[in-house]
Design an enzyme around this catalytic site. Sequence first.
Site, PDB file in Angstrom:
ATOM      1  N   HIS A  54      50.701  27.227  64.307  1.00 40.97           N
ATOM      2  CA  HIS A  54      49.456  28.069  64.949  1.00 40.97           C
ATOM      3  C   HIS A  54      49.893  29.127  65.745  1.00 40.97           C
ATOM      4  CE1 HIS A  54      46.545  24.693  64.254  1.00 40.97           C
ATOM      5  NE2 HIS A  54      46.774  25.252  63.300  1.00 40.97           N
ATOM      6  N   GLU A  56      49.555  29.853  68.988  1.00 37.57           N
ATOM      7  CA  GLU A  56      50.146  29.535  70.432  1.00 37.57           C
ATOM      8  C   GLU A  56      51.495  29.225  70.253  1.00 37.57           C
ATOM      9  OE1 GLU A  56      45.819  27.790  70.266  1.00 37.57           O
ATOM     10  OE2 GLU A  56      47.493  28.416  68.889  1.00 37.57           O
ATOM     11  N   ALA A 157      26.337  46.603  42.407  1.00 34.69           N
ATOM     12  CA  ALA A 157      26.062  48.415  42.569  1.00 34.69           C
ATOM     13  C   ALA A 157      24.857  48.587  41.607  1.00 34.69           C
ATOM     14  CB  ALA A 157      27.351  48.763  41.728  1.00 34.69           C
ATOM     15  N   ARG A 187      35.953  41.271  47.897  1.00 35.13           N
ATOM     16  CA  ARG A 187      36.303  39.814  47.055  1.00 35.13           C
ATOM     17  C   ARG A 187      37.499  39.222  47.655  1.00 35.13           C
ATOM     18  NH1 ARG A 187      37.254  40.592  40.676  1.00 35.13           N
ATOM     19  NH2 ARG A 187      34.838  40.850  40.719  1.00 35.13           N
ATOM     20  N   THR A 199      26.163  37.263  33.117  1.00 33.96           N
ATOM     21  CA  THR A 199      26.863  38.203  33.643  1.00 33.96           C
ATOM     22  C   THR A 199      28.361  37.845  32.815  1.00 33.96           C
ATOM     23  OG1 THR A 199      26.016  38.501  35.674  1.00 33.96           O
ATOM     24  CG2 THR A 199      28.252  39.058  35.503  1.00 33.96           C
ATOM     25  N   ARG A 210      42.942  42.125  42.119  1.00 30.21           N
ATOM     26  CA  ARG A 210      43.839  42.978  41.492  1.00 30.21           C
ATOM     27  C   ARG A 210      44.696  43.734  42.255  1.00 30.21           C
ATOM     28  NH1 ARG A 210      39.589  41.526  38.187  1.00 30.21           N
ATOM     29  NH2 ARG A 210      39.071  43.516  37.718  1.00 30.21           N
ATOM     30  N   GLU A 287      28.300  37.867  43.063  1.00 31.60           N
ATOM     31  CA  GLU A 287      28.478  38.949  42.460  1.00 31.60           C
ATOM     32  C   GLU A 287      27.576  39.126  41.362  1.00 31.60           C
ATOM     33  OE1 GLU A 287      32.011  40.397  41.506  1.00 31.60           O
ATOM     34  OE2 GLU A 287      33.134  39.875  43.347  1.00 31.60           O
ATOM     35  N   GLN A 293      20.951  36.353  41.910  1.00 29.70           N
ATOM     36  CA  GLN A 293      21.038  37.009  43.138  1.00 29.70           C
ATOM     37  C   GLN A 293      19.561  37.045  43.716  1.00 29.70           C
ATOM     38  OE1 GLN A 293      22.631  40.707  42.161  1.00 29.70           O
ATOM     39  NE2 GLN A 293      24.840  40.274  42.926  1.00 29.70           N
ATOM     40  N   ALA A 294      18.712  37.197  42.827  1.00 26.40           N
ATOM     41  CA  ALA A 294      17.429  37.029  43.282  1.00 26.40           C
ATOM     42  C   ALA A 294      17.071  35.527  43.572  1.00 26.40           C
ATOM     43  CB  ALA A 294      16.554  37.524  41.947  1.00 26.40           C
TER      44      ALA A 294
END
Length: 353
Positions: A54, A56, A157, A187, A199, A210, A287, A293-294
């Site tokens: 960590h 610290e 988009a 992403r 999709t 990428r 995405e 998404q709706a």
Amino acid sequence: MGKIFSDKEYLALAVAEAKKGTNRTWKNPLVGAVIVRGGQVLATGHHHQFGQAHAEINALNHLVSLKQARGATMYVTLEPCCHTGKTPPCAKRLVAVGIKRVVIGQLDPNPIVSGKGVALLKAGGVDVKIANYPMVINHAYNFFYRHKRPLITVKYAMSLDGKINRENGVRTLLTGAAAWRDSQKLRAAQQAILIGEHTLQVDDPQLTVRQQILRFPPIRIVLVRNVNSLRTDLALFKAPTPVWILSQTQLWHRLPPQVQVFVANEWTPQTISALLAKKGIQSLMVEGGSYLQAAFISQNLVDQLVVYMAPKILGGQGLAAVKGALLPELIDFKQFTYQAVGADLRISSQRED
């Protein structure tokens, strides 16, 4: 002796140090630490990677001599841990080396730690100050432990007339290279990415990052009706990073080893969010596509919105953004930001937390 800064300024240095671990700490938060004595910064450290030391401890390791820690002040962005996990408890270590004062940017919302690290420090004679410094890091981490679910972002988009695709079911490339590079950074900041079956069929995406090699790339999640209908030559299966398939049917044929299938009679935004919360996933980006998404927006399960607007008009019967969202009332997003990315415009906003 150099200039003596305020607690706020030293914490700002610790935040800058914490950011060096971006995209490498996975489910752990970004944390930075600064050790100061007599107005002089003796050492800094940050959490480099999930499972490693960590912030610290890294700061202590950067001292010329550990004896310098005795009587010094440590500024740390997050409450030091008090339990043994992949590493020993930091709070005990700070007591043991003789740190005199600890200024903490914020308490850890993780119930394993929350307040217990402070109590351990105080029991060891350390003077502790909780600064409640306004953090610009660990948004998803803090959200996850406050709300018991991942921080959910919807990204798409669209054209100037609010469409994300032409009506022919063929992928429409709207934005340019600069927007693509920006979306890759977005992403990379997620722990999981979600798309729907349509999709997957139309775009055949890899859903990988990428631009950079990530130690912990986002889990690629696809919502389908029947996992057995998926082609094995999909681009999704060609990368070795994890894939989760959310299906309504059991798998009866073999898929690549990086693929895990989850089955439910019905997958809703709530059940998806609950699964991710159970798995400790702190951030999800939806995405695509428009109907998925709706669904998240309709169920009031969107916390951030990122829209890339292209200077184009599709017209016709093109697919509208968040098609089919039925909202009983307006969803009000706050803190809009606008940024030109090449020829396109990036619009981002978030709900008030």
